[in-house]
Design a protein around this motif. Structure first.
Motif: not given
Length: 72
Positions: A67-72
């Motif tokens: 689970k990766m969130d690149w928007s940060a």
């Protein structure tokens, strides 16, 4: 047991384990990741590369996705 055996009449056959052989790869891993697996491998008395392979095999078997969130 015989002192000598005659293998000239043997039939060759393909290796039944060939599909299960491991493929060597080159990976760049962070030092802290390697140290983590080496420490755990020492505790479990297994080679660290085997431990990494077992962990990745478990990820495959469980269909784990990162689970990766690149928007940060």
């Amino acid at each position: 047991m015989k002192a000598e055996y005659d293998f000239s009449k043997m039939k060759s056959r393909p290796n039944p384990y060939a599909t299960k052989l491991k493929k060597p790869v080159t990976m760049r891993l962070s030092e802290d990741v390697i140290e983590y697996f080496k420490t755990m491998a020492e505790e479990m008395d297994v080679p660290y590369q085997s431990l990494i392979n077992l962990y990745l095999r478990d990820c495959v078997a469980q269909h784990r996705k990162l689970k990766m969130d690149w928007s940060a």
